[in-house]
Motif scaffolding. Structure first.
Motif, PDB file in Angstrom:
ATOM      1  N   GLU A 104       5.034  58.850  42.017  1.00  0.00           N
ATOM      2  CA  GLU A 104       4.827  58.111  40.771  1.00  0.00           C
ATOM      3  C   GLU A 104       3.885  58.902  39.864  1.00  0.00           C
ATOM      4  OE1 GLU A 104       5.939  55.067  39.815  1.00  0.00           O
ATOM      5  OE2 GLU A 104       6.934  54.373  41.653  1.00  0.00           O
ATOM      6  N   LEU A 105       4.195  58.890  38.579  1.00  0.00           N
ATOM      7  CA  LEU A 105       3.297  59.492  37.598  1.00  0.00           C
ATOM      8  C   LEU A 105       2.014  58.669  37.474  1.00  0.00           C
ATOM      9  CD1 LEU A 105       5.983  60.426  34.980  1.00  0.00           C
ATOM     10  CD2 LEU A 105       4.199  62.009  35.754  1.00  0.00           C
ATOM     11  N   PRO A 106       0.863  59.283  37.227  1.00  0.00           N
ATOM     12  CA  PRO A 106       0.672  60.717  37.003  1.00  0.00           C
ATOM     13  C   PRO A 106       0.513  61.535  38.288  1.00  0.00           C
ATOM     14  CG  PRO A 106      -1.396  59.597  36.693  1.00  0.00           C
ATOM     15  CD  PRO A 106      -0.373  58.531  36.978  1.00  0.00           C
ATOM     16  N   GLY A 107       0.343  60.885  39.429  1.00  0.00           N
ATOM     17  CA  GLY A 107       0.150  61.585  40.688  1.00  0.00           C
ATOM     18  C   GLY A 107      -1.263  62.123  40.823  1.00  0.00           C
ATOM     19  N   ASP A 108      -1.621  62.534  42.040  1.00  0.00           N
ATOM     20  CA  ASP A 108      -2.961  63.088  42.267  1.00  0.00           C
ATOM     21  C   ASP A 108      -3.160  64.358  41.454  1.00  0.00           C
ATOM     22  OD1 ASP A 108      -3.414  61.065  44.081  1.00  0.00           O
ATOM     23  OD2 ASP A 108      -2.894  62.287  45.842  1.00  0.00           O
ATOM     24  N   PHE A 109      -4.303  64.442  40.774  1.00  0.00           N
ATOM     25  CA  PHE A 109      -4.658  65.623  39.984  1.00  0.00           C
ATOM     26  C   PHE A 109      -3.551  65.976  38.984  1.00  0.00           C
ATOM     27  CE2 PHE A 109      -7.132  65.898  43.856  1.00  0.00           C
ATOM     28  CZ  PHE A 109      -8.390  66.252  43.406  1.00  0.00           C
ATOM     29  N   GLY A 110      -2.896  64.932  38.442  1.00  0.00           N
ATOM     30  CA  GLY A 110      -1.811  65.146  37.492  1.00  0.00           C
ATOM     31  C   GLY A 110      -2.075  64.494  36.154  1.00  0.00           C
ATOM     32  N   LYS A 111      -1.131  64.654  35.239  1.00  0.00           N
ATOM     33  CA  LYS A 111      -1.215  64.067  33.901  1.00  0.00           C
ATOM     34  C   LYS A 111       0.000  63.173  33.665  1.00  0.00           C
ATOM     35  CE  LYS A 111      -4.845  66.345  32.130  1.00  0.00           C
ATOM     36  NZ  LYS A 111      -4.621  67.480  31.213  1.00  0.00           N
ATOM     37  N   GLU A 112      -0.171  62.209  32.779  1.00  0.00           N
ATOM     38  CA  GLU A 112       0.949  61.361  32.388  1.00  0.00           C
ATOM     39  C   GLU A 112       2.000  62.209  31.659  1.00  0.00           C
ATOM     40  OE1 GLU A 112       1.683  58.433  33.131  1.00  0.00           O
ATOM     41  OE2 GLU A 112      -0.168  57.440  33.785  1.00  0.00           O
ATOM     42  N   PHE A 113       3.250  61.762  31.749  1.00  0.00           N
ATOM     43  CA  PHE A 113       4.336  62.458  31.061  1.00  0.00           C
ATOM     44  C   PHE A 113       4.328  62.077  29.585  1.00  0.00           C
ATOM     45  CE2 PHE A 113       8.800  63.270  29.954  1.00  0.00           C
ATOM     46  CZ  PHE A 113       8.937  64.549  30.479  1.00  0.00           C
ATOM     47  N   PRO A 114       4.767  62.981  28.682  1.00  0.00           N
ATOM     48  CA  PRO A 114       4.746  62.661  27.240  1.00  0.00           C
ATOM     49  C   PRO A 114       5.564  61.438  26.850  1.00  0.00           C
ATOM     50  CG  PRO A 114       5.009  65.022  27.568  1.00  0.00           C
ATOM     51  CD  PRO A 114       5.106  64.394  28.929  1.00  0.00           C
ATOM     52  N   SER A 115       6.593  61.104  27.608  1.00  0.00           N
ATOM     53  CA  SER A 115       7.409  59.927  27.306  1.00  0.00           C
ATOM     54  C   SER A 115       7.088  58.789  28.273  1.00  0.00           C
ATOM     55  CB  SER A 115       8.900  60.262  27.404  1.00  0.00           C
ATOM     56  OG  SER A 115       9.685  59.097  27.348  1.00  0.00           O
ATOM     57  N   GLU A 116       6.885  57.603  27.732  1.00  0.00           N
ATOM     58  CA  GLU A 116       6.578  56.449  28.573  1.00  0.00           C
ATOM     59  C   GLU A 116       7.786  55.993  29.386  1.00  0.00           C
ATOM     60  OE1 GLU A 116       5.026  53.405  26.093  1.00  0.00           O
ATOM     61  OE2 GLU A 116       3.138  54.460  25.648  1.00  0.00           O
ATOM     62  N   GLU A 117       8.972  56.495  29.061  1.00  0.00           N
ATOM     63  CA  GLU A 117      10.185  56.096  29.777  1.00  0.00           C
ATOM     64  C   GLU A 117      10.307  56.789  31.134  1.00  0.00           C
ATOM     65  OE1 GLU A 117      13.424  56.898  27.178  1.00  0.00           O
ATOM     66  OE2 GLU A 117      12.845  55.369  25.704  1.00  0.00           O
ATOM     67  N   VAL A 118       9.529  57.830  31.347  1.00  0.00           N
ATOM     68  CA  VAL A 118       9.587  58.567  32.609  1.00  0.00           C
ATOM     69  C   VAL A 118       8.469  58.082  33.512  1.00  0.00           C
ATOM     70  CG1 VAL A 118       9.480  60.857  33.684  1.00  0.00           C
ATOM     71  CG2 VAL A 118      10.594  60.565  31.455  1.00  0.00           C
ATOM     72  N   HIS A 119       8.830  57.673  34.738  1.00  0.00           N
ATOM     73  CA  HIS A 119       7.852  57.077  35.648  1.00  0.00           C
ATOM     74  C   HIS A 119       7.659  57.860  36.941  1.00  0.00           C
ATOM     75  CE1 HIS A 119       7.972  53.594  33.008  1.00  0.00           C
ATOM     76  NE2 HIS A 119       9.283  53.563  33.143  1.00  0.00           N
ATOM     77  N   LYS A 120       8.600  58.738  37.272  1.00  0.00           N
ATOM     78  CA  LYS A 120       8.521  59.460  38.534  1.00  0.00           C
ATOM     79  C   LYS A 120       8.849  60.927  38.331  1.00  0.00           C
ATOM     80  CE  LYS A 120       9.844  55.531  41.475  1.00  0.00           C
ATOM     81  NZ  LYS A 120      10.782  55.055  42.538  1.00  0.00           N
ATOM     82  N   TYR A 121       8.558  61.714  39.358  1.00  0.00           N
ATOM     83  CA  TYR A 121       8.891  63.134  39.340  1.00  0.00           C
ATOM     84  C   TYR A 121       9.193  63.589  40.766  1.00  0.00           C
ATOM     85  CZ  TYR A 121       3.991  63.539  40.825  1.00  0.00           C
ATOM     86  OH  TYR A 121       2.803  63.394  41.499  1.00  0.00           O
TER      87      TYR A 121
END
Length: 248
Positions: A104-121
């Motif tokens: 799940e975003l942002p994940g450990d030591f990560g950043k949020e994605f530019p689009s709010e529609e994206v929730h996972k990676y």
């Protein structure tokens, strides 16, 4: 009788028929219908109620028709681009190290994605992880004549990021394939290295195929990476929101 109708009236009647039927069936009825369907007026009329804009810069009838079809069909041809369905639709999966994982975003030591529609990676591990998807253009509605003659743009995009506490590598390779899966065109990124102690920002990479010649029937999209510290777990590159679109 239809042939006795004023041309303007006939164009309005034809414009109410689904576009695929116009090209594949109605165009074969007679010379008059063929000329009207090959003309710009009918396709301009079809564009108006659907608020399709941008074709005004096109100067001939063929461009108006292609603009209509490609605008109507424009969508992301990559299935499950953000991991909402685990690894479904992704084939030729290489699970190096501990393999692919969805987080799940942002994940450990990560950043949020530019689009709010994206929730996972998807995230990679300490050895190379790769996955691919092959798009059948005909199955998606892009017929042979369109691909061979018009050669619409094929726009490829992907997003990648690292953790701020770990270095990683990322690669993207996209191939345009023939009926027999011969490679007709290819884009291969360099191996992108993200250093340890990076800002963890998401970066978009893109490439547009154009004037690629006749015969393209499939698009093969492959990406992947790994971490550079060889830490057990999932410290490698993160990818999401991959896309392949066919555009006017």
């Amino acid at each position: 009788r239809m042939e006795s109708l004023p041309e303007a009236v006939l164009i309005r009647i034809l414009a109410s028929i689904p576009a695929v039927d116009l090209v594949l069936a109605c165009r074969l009825v007679c010379c008059q219908w063929k000329n009207l369907i090959d003309g710009a007026a009918l396709w301009i009329l079809k564009c108006q109620p659907e608020s399709l804009t941008g074709a005004e810069s096109q100067e001939n009838a063929e461009n108006w028709q292609n603009f209509y079809f490609l605008s109507k069909k424009r969508k992301n041809l990559i299935k499950n681009p953000c991991g909402e369905e685990d690894l479904q639709h992704w084939g030729e999966v290489e699970n190096g190290g501990d393999g692919w994982k969805i987080e799940e975003l942002p994940g450990d030591f990560g950043k949020e994605f530019p689009s709010e529609e994206v929730h996972k990676y998807f995230v990679t591990s300490y050895e190379w992880c790769r996955k691919a998807q092959v798009i059948d253009l005909r199955a998606e509605g892009y017929w042979e004549e369109l691909m061979d003659t018009t050669q619409p743009k094929l726009v490829v995009k992907d997003w990648y990021a690292g953790r701020s506490d770990a270095g990683c590598l990322y690669e993207l390779c996209v191939k345009l394939l023939s009926e027999n899966e011969d490679v007709l065109a290819e884009y291969r990124s360099e191996t992108i290295a993200i250093p340890q102690e990076n800002d963890a920002n998401w970066t978009e990479i893109s490439h547009t195929f154009s004037n690629y010649g006749p015969g393209v029937r499939f698009v093969r999209f492959e990406h992947g990476g790994q971490d550079t510290l060889f830490w057990k777990g999932w410290y490698g590159v993160r990818v999401t929101n991959s896309s392949v679109t066919v555009e006017p």
